[in-house]
Scaffold this active site. Structure first.
Site, PDB file in Angstrom:
ATOM      1  N   GLY A   1       0.124 -25.502 -51.920  1.00 29.60           N
ATOM      2  CA  GLY A   1      -1.028 -25.490 -50.731  1.00 29.60           C
ATOM      3  C   GLY A   1      -1.784 -23.735 -50.708  1.00 29.60           C
ATOM      4  O   GLY A   1      -2.252 -24.258 -49.864  1.00 29.60           O
TER       5      GLY A   1
ATOM      6  N   GLY B   1      -5.477 -22.920 -49.649  1.00 23.39           N
ATOM      7  CA  GLY B   1      -6.048 -23.381 -49.031  1.00 23.39           C
ATOM      8  C   GLY B   1      -6.338 -22.399 -47.808  1.00 23.39           C
ATOM      9  O   GLY B   1      -4.793 -21.664 -47.410  1.00 23.39           O
TER      10      GLY B   1
ATOM     11  N   GLY C   1      -2.309 -22.451 -46.372  1.00 25.34           N
ATOM     12  CA  GLY C   1      -0.645 -21.841 -47.646  1.00 25.34           C
ATOM     13  C   GLY C   1      -1.299 -20.365 -47.803  1.00 25.34           C
ATOM     14  O   GLY C   1      -0.447 -20.083 -48.263  1.00 25.34           O
TER      15      GLY C   1
ATOM     16  N   SER D   1      -0.992 -32.394 -38.042  1.00 30.10           N
ATOM     17  CA  SER D   1      -1.836 -31.999 -37.795  1.00 30.10           C
ATOM     18  C   SER D   1      -1.417 -32.207 -35.852  1.00 30.10           C
ATOM     19  O   SER D   1      -1.474 -33.633 -35.988  1.00 30.10           O
ATOM     20  CB  SER D   1      -3.210 -32.010 -37.689  1.00 30.10           C
ATOM     21  OG  SER D   1      -4.096 -32.995 -37.741  1.00 30.10           O
ATOM     22  N   SER D   2      -2.739 -31.332 -35.548  1.00 31.89           N
ATOM     23  CA  SER D   2      -2.498 -32.513 -33.726  1.00 31.89           C
ATOM     24  C   SER D   2      -2.620 -33.968 -33.725  1.00 31.89           C
ATOM     25  O   SER D   2      -2.568 -34.734 -33.027  1.00 31.89           O
ATOM     26  CB  SER D   2      -2.697 -32.105 -32.546  1.00 31.89           C
ATOM     27  OG  SER D   2      -4.446 -31.707 -32.715  1.00 31.89           O
ATOM     28  N   CYS D   3      -3.803 -34.149 -34.805  1.00 30.29           N
ATOM     29  CA  CYS D   3      -4.784 -35.486 -34.830  1.00 30.29           C
ATOM     30  C   CYS D   3      -3.805 -36.918 -35.682  1.00 30.29           C
ATOM     31  O   CYS D   3      -3.796 -37.898 -34.786  1.00 30.29           O
ATOM     32  CB  CYS D   3      -5.781 -35.975 -36.059  1.00 30.29           C
ATOM     33  SG  CYS D   3      -5.051 -35.954 -37.771  1.00 30.29           S
TER      34      CYS D   3
ATOM     35  N   TYR E   1      -5.681 -40.013 -42.343  1.00 31.64           N
ATOM     36  CA  TYR E   1      -5.295 -38.834 -42.533  1.00 31.64           C
ATOM     37  C   TYR E   1      -3.885 -38.398 -41.723  1.00 31.64           C
ATOM     38  O   TYR E   1      -3.078 -38.882 -41.744  1.00 31.64           O
ATOM     39  CB  TYR E   1      -6.527 -37.036 -42.038  1.00 31.64           C
ATOM     40  CG  TYR E   1      -5.421 -35.815 -42.252  1.00 31.64           C
ATOM     41  CD1 TYR E   1      -5.740 -36.006 -43.275  1.00 31.64           C
ATOM     42  CD2 TYR E   1      -5.382 -35.614 -40.958  1.00 31.64           C
ATOM     43  CE1 TYR E   1      -4.854 -34.687 -43.423  1.00 31.64           C
ATOM     44  CE2 TYR E   1      -3.950 -34.202 -41.016  1.00 31.64           C
ATOM     45  CZ  TYR E   1      -4.584 -33.790 -42.084  1.00 31.64           C
ATOM     46  OH  TYR E   1      -3.360 -32.274 -42.084  1.00 31.64           O
TER      47      TYR E   1
ATOM     48  N   LYS F   1      -0.090 -38.147 -42.013  1.00 31.11           N
ATOM     49  CA  LYS F   1       1.266 -37.197 -41.703  1.00 31.11           C
ATOM     50  C   LYS F   1       1.644 -37.528 -40.947  1.00 31.11           C
ATOM     51  O   LYS F   1       2.850 -37.236 -41.030  1.00 31.11           O
ATOM     52  CB  LYS F   1      -0.418 -36.139 -40.933  1.00 31.11           C
ATOM     53  CG  LYS F   1      -0.745 -35.725 -42.034  1.00 31.11           C
ATOM     54  CD  LYS F   1      -0.528 -34.190 -42.536  1.00 31.11           C
ATOM     55  CE  LYS F   1      -0.917 -33.863 -43.497  1.00 31.11           C
ATOM     56  NZ  LYS F   1      -0.287 -32.970 -44.617  1.00 31.11           N
TER      57      LYS F   1
ATOM     58  N   PRO G   1       0.178 -28.012 -36.132  1.00 29.14           N
ATOM     59  CA  PRO G   1      -0.372 -27.284 -35.382  1.00 29.14           C
ATOM     60  C   PRO G   1      -2.052 -27.561 -34.875  1.00 29.14           C
ATOM     61  O   PRO G   1      -2.126 -29.101 -35.091  1.00 29.14           O
ATOM     62  CB  PRO G   1      -1.252 -26.677 -36.634  1.00 29.14           C
ATOM     63  CG  PRO G   1      -0.270 -27.223 -37.988  1.00 29.14           C
ATOM     64  CD  PRO G   1       0.082 -28.434 -37.481  1.00 29.14           C
TER      65      PRO G   1
ATOM     66  N   ASN H   1      -6.108 -27.431 -33.870  1.00 32.22           N
ATOM     67  CA  ASN H   1      -7.092 -27.101 -34.574  1.00 32.22           C
ATOM     68  C   ASN H   1      -6.893 -26.391 -35.954  1.00 32.22           C
ATOM     69  O   ASN H   1      -7.279 -25.328 -34.485  1.00 32.22           O
ATOM     70  CB  ASN H   1      -8.529 -27.826 -34.176  1.00 32.22           C
ATOM     71  CG  ASN H   1      -8.347 -29.258 -34.094  1.00 32.22           C
ATOM     72  OD1 ASN H   1      -7.243 -30.559 -33.467  1.00 32.22           O
ATOM     73  ND2 ASN H   1     -10.523 -29.759 -34.387  1.00 32.22           N
TER      74      ASN H   1
ATOM     75  N   HIS I   1     -14.423 -28.967 -41.087  1.00 35.32           N
ATOM     76  CA  HIS I   1     -14.245 -28.636 -39.516  1.00 35.32           C
ATOM     77  C   HIS I   1     -15.797 -27.826 -38.773  1.00 35.32           C
ATOM     78  O   HIS I   1     -16.130 -26.946 -38.871  1.00 35.32           O
ATOM     79  CB  HIS I   1     -12.849 -28.261 -39.109  1.00 35.32           C
ATOM     80  CG  HIS I   1     -12.071 -29.189 -39.863  1.00 35.32           C
ATOM     81  ND1 HIS I   1     -11.428 -28.918 -40.833  1.00 35.32           N
ATOM     82  CD2 HIS I   1     -11.152 -29.464 -39.095  1.00 35.32           C
ATOM     83  CE1 HIS I   1     -10.555 -29.807 -40.938  1.00 35.32           C
ATOM     84  NE2 HIS I   1     -10.107 -30.300 -39.893  1.00 35.32           N
TER      85      HIS I   1
ATOM     86  N   ARG J   1     -23.789 -23.186 -39.598  1.00 32.30           N
ATOM     87  CA  ARG J   1     -25.040 -23.408 -38.917  1.00 32.30           C
ATOM     88  C   ARG J   1     -25.863 -22.249 -38.244  1.00 32.30           C
ATOM     89  O   ARG J   1     -26.528 -21.912 -38.055  1.00 32.30           O
ATOM     90  CB  ARG J   1     -24.947 -24.300 -38.260  1.00 32.30           C
ATOM     91  CG  ARG J   1     -26.456 -25.660 -38.001  1.00 32.30           C
ATOM     92  CD  ARG J   1     -26.213 -26.633 -37.794  1.00 32.30           C
ATOM     93  NE  ARG J   1     -25.239 -27.538 -38.474  1.00 32.30           N
ATOM     94  CZ  ARG J   1     -23.763 -28.212 -37.802  1.00 32.30           C
ATOM     95  NH1 ARG J   1     -23.721 -28.543 -36.943  1.00 32.30           N
ATOM     96  NH2 ARG J   1     -22.764 -28.535 -38.526  1.00 32.30           N
TER      97      ARG J   1
ATOM     98  N   ASP K   1     -17.783 -37.854 -31.262  1.00 28.73           N
ATOM     99  CA  ASP K   1     -17.410 -37.284 -30.044  1.00 28.73           C
ATOM    100  C   ASP K   1     -15.772 -37.442 -30.732  1.00 28.73           C
ATOM    101  O   ASP K   1     -14.590 -36.052 -31.237  1.00 28.73           O
ATOM    102  CB  ASP K   1     -17.061 -37.286 -28.498  1.00 28.73           C
ATOM    103  CG  ASP K   1     -18.319 -36.835 -28.092  1.00 28.73           C
ATOM    104  OD1 ASP K   1     -18.495 -36.045 -28.302  1.00 28.73           O
ATOM    105  OD2 ASP K   1     -18.568 -37.192 -27.461  1.00 28.73           O
TER     106      ASP K   1
HETATM  107  P1  GDP Z   1     -11.351 -33.306 -35.102  1.00 32.79           P
HETATM  108  O1  GDP Z   1     -10.811 -32.138 -34.215  1.00 32.79           O
HETATM  109  O2  GDP Z   1     -10.652 -34.299 -36.291  1.00 32.79           O
HETATM  110  O3  GDP Z   1     -12.961 -34.636 -34.064  1.00 32.79           O
HETATM  111  O4  GDP Z   1     -12.081 -32.604 -36.257  1.00 32.79           O
HETATM  112  P2  GDP Z   1     -13.439 -32.258 -35.414  1.00 32.79           P
HETATM  113  O5  GDP Z   1     -12.801 -30.401 -36.596  1.00 32.79           O
HETATM  114  O6  GDP Z   1     -14.646 -32.451 -37.160  1.00 32.79           O
HETATM  115  O7  GDP Z   1     -14.282 -31.660 -34.665  1.00 32.79           O
HETATM  116  C1  GDP Z   1     -14.289 -31.354 -34.033  1.00 32.79           C
HETATM  117  C2  GDP Z   1     -15.081 -31.639 -32.747  1.00 32.79           C
HETATM  118  O8  GDP Z   1     -16.034 -31.113 -32.683  1.00 32.79           O
HETATM  119  C3  GDP Z   1     -16.029 -33.546 -32.502  1.00 32.79           C
HETATM  120  O9  GDP Z   1     -16.073 -34.220 -31.210  1.00 32.79           O
HETATM  121  C4  GDP Z   1     -17.267 -33.038 -33.299  1.00 32.79           C
HETATM  122  O10 GDP Z   1     -18.860 -34.160 -32.961  1.00 32.79           O
HETATM  123  C5  GDP Z   1     -17.656 -31.616 -32.529  1.00 32.79           C
HETATM  124  N1  GDP Z   1     -18.817 -30.751 -33.371  1.00 32.79           N
HETATM  125  C6  GDP Z   1     -19.583 -30.410 -32.958  1.00 32.79           C
HETATM  126  N2  GDP Z   1     -20.727 -29.708 -34.292  1.00 32.79           N
HETATM  127  C7  GDP Z   1     -20.189 -30.201 -35.579  1.00 32.79           C
HETATM  128  C8  GDP Z   1     -20.242 -29.650 -36.705  1.00 32.79           C
HETATM  129  O11 GDP Z   1     -20.787 -28.731 -37.244  1.00 32.79           O
HETATM  130  N3  GDP Z   1     -18.968 -30.169 -37.781  1.00 32.79           N
HETATM  131  C9  GDP Z   1     -17.609 -30.610 -37.388  1.00 32.79           C
HETATM  132  N4  GDP Z   1     -17.182 -30.967 -38.107  1.00 32.79           N
HETATM  133  N5  GDP Z   1     -17.392 -31.132 -36.257  1.00 32.79           N
HETATM  134  C10 GDP Z   1     -18.732 -30.657 -35.078  1.00 32.79           C
END
Ligand code: GDP
Length: 320
Positions: A20, A23, A26, A116-118, A145, A149, A172, A174, A188, A196, A278
């Protein structure tokens, strides 16, 4: 000052395969190895498709790595996980099973599997110790996922028990940093918001939309800190339990958004889209085991976000 811990395993002069390497994680591991004078063994998807068992085994027979860092994975944010359940479960399961089995068959000396911590239950006790694994139901937005894992963790434990294989698993929090995926929907949160806010600044948009309520808390680890943690664990740890890699501190998504607003120099408002999920309310890792092994993350969130934004401005990462 405490004595530095004695190394259990020496990476120098070893053939280290980073699966990887293209990525974000990696690539950071390759940079960390280069800092130690180690040129890793890498392979493109055309050379070996890790989702295929025969290709993976042929690659290991041919190249004979001594150390394997398994950072290859199919990854994405909260929306990508929801939209492509088969990809997140099947691809990650196959990569883990194929690489771990091939490593065992071909005499690999040490392997580190990254997750990952998820993997932890949605309502795990905070901060989350390694022992919280499998104590409750997972967060539904990323269980595909997470299940893959968790299976990876169980695989390395099973090979350790059955064959005495020196395989470890590292989880790890996030991750963010250079080389991230900036896809507008499937990234993410850090990469998604960097893009954005930057685009809103350029277009002069009056507000930027943040998904969800802004109240979930997340712990963010800068990817080069993660890479150092991985090498440190390879050198200083062996054992059946997986280890958490993190900073030990977290922020709300609203605070993260405000930080990114400052770093990107956007001057408009934040709007929260409550129709978006969320996910887990909080996932703060207990990082005492890695701390006891002599490692801690060194990059502050402010400094890491500034470096990530600089990389974005340079055109780094994917899906630009
Ligand atoms: P998670 O830790 O697996 O939930 O991974 P994410 O990085 O996708 O999301 C983290 C948190 O950020 C969640 O509560 C999302 O709803 C919030 N969030 C807010 N804006 C964004 C966005 O633009 N993209 C993503 N991916 N998450 C967002």
């Amino acid at each position: 000052m405490a004595e530095p811990l004695r190394k259990l395993f020496d990476l120098t002069n070893r053939s280290v395969y980073v699966a990887g390497h293209r990525g974000m994680v990696g690539a950071a591991i390759c940079r960390a190895l280069a800092d130690r004078g180690i040129r890793p063994l890498v392979a493109t998807r055309a050379e070996v498709d890790l989702e295929r068992q025969d290709a993976t085994e042929a690659f290991f027979r041919r190249r004979r790595p001594q150390v394997v860092i398994l950072a290859a994975a199919h990854v994405g944010g909260i929306k990508a996980n929801n939209d492509f359940p088969r990809d997140f479960l099947y691809k990650n399961l196959m990569i883990a099973a194929n690489v771990i089995e091939a490593a065992q068959r071909n005499g690999v000396l040490k392997l580190a599997f990254l997750g990952s911590s998820c993997i932890y239950p949605k309502f795990a006790k905070q901060p989350i110790t390694e022992d919280e694994l499998l104590t409750g139901a997972l967060e539904p937005t990323n269980e595909w996922y997470a299940i893959a894992k968790i299976t990876g963790i169980k695989l390395v434990q099973a090979y350790r028990r059955q064959y005495d294989a020196d395989m470890i698993a590292l989880m790890p929090s996030n991750l963010y940093g250079p080389g991230d995926n900036y896809h507008p929907e499937h990234s993410h949160v850090v990469a998604g918001l960097i893009r954005r806010f930057h685009e809103a600044k350029l277009s002069g948009a009056p507000s930027v939309t943040i998904w969800g309520t802004g109240t979930p808390r997340r712990e963010f680890l800068y990817v080069d800190d993660c890479a150092e943690g991985v090498l440190h664990a390879l050198e200083h740890y062996t054992g059946e339990s997986h280890l958490n890699l993190g900073t030990g501190t977290d922020v709300t998504i609203a605070d993260l958004a405000r930080l990114i607003r400052t770093i990107t120099e956007y001057e408009g408002e934040l709007e929260f889209d409550h129709a978006r999920p969320d996910g887990t309310p909080r996932k703060l890792l207990d990082v005492s085991r890695m701390r006891d092994l002599g490692w801690k993350a060194t990059t502050t969130l402010e400094a890491g976000l500034a470096k990530a934004y600089a990389d974005f401005l340079k055109g780094g990462g994917r899906n630009r």
